[in-house]
Scaffold this active site. Sequence first.
Site, PDB file in Angstrom:
ATOM      1  N   CYS A  23      47.434  39.546  29.390  1.00 56.19           N
ATOM      2  CA  CYS A  23      47.023  38.764  30.570  1.00 56.19           C
ATOM      3  C   CYS A  23      45.572  38.307  30.450  1.00 56.19           C
ATOM      4  CB  CYS A  23      47.252  39.654  31.796  1.00 56.19           C
ATOM      5  SG  CYS A  23      46.290  39.241  33.242  1.00 56.19           S
ATOM      6  N   CYS A  26      43.206  39.376  33.275  1.00 55.59           N
ATOM      7  CA  CYS A  26      42.925  40.813  33.169  1.00 55.59           C
ATOM      8  C   CYS A  26      41.755  41.056  32.216  1.00 55.59           C
ATOM      9  CB  CYS A  26      44.151  41.571  32.662  1.00 55.59           C
ATOM     10  SG  CYS A  26      45.594  41.414  33.731  1.00 55.59           S
TER      11      CYS A  26
END
Length: 99
Positions: A23, A26
């Site tokens: 991600c 993230c």
Amino acid sequence: MNTFSDLINSDKPVLVDFFATWCGPCKALAPILKDVKAELGDNVSIIKIDVDKNQGLAEQYQVRGVPTMLLFKNGKQLWRQSGVLSKNDLVNVIKPHAV
């Protein structure tokens, strides 16, 4: 080893970052969390939970997207937000609970 419930039952705030290694947002959040920890020090614990390795926990807390952050204190969920927040926003969320 401490269980997740042991960790969130702390009397200091515990910020849980549900993330995934694939991600992008993230990855952007990781250095922000380091800065938050640097500012608040021992007044907060920050735990990263990989949703791919901890699917049961992600389901339990109904994490549908990553990153999702939850703030706990004494086992109670105080706050929840998905997406990337600035260091100042996170500090402002955590600070009132950090005594």
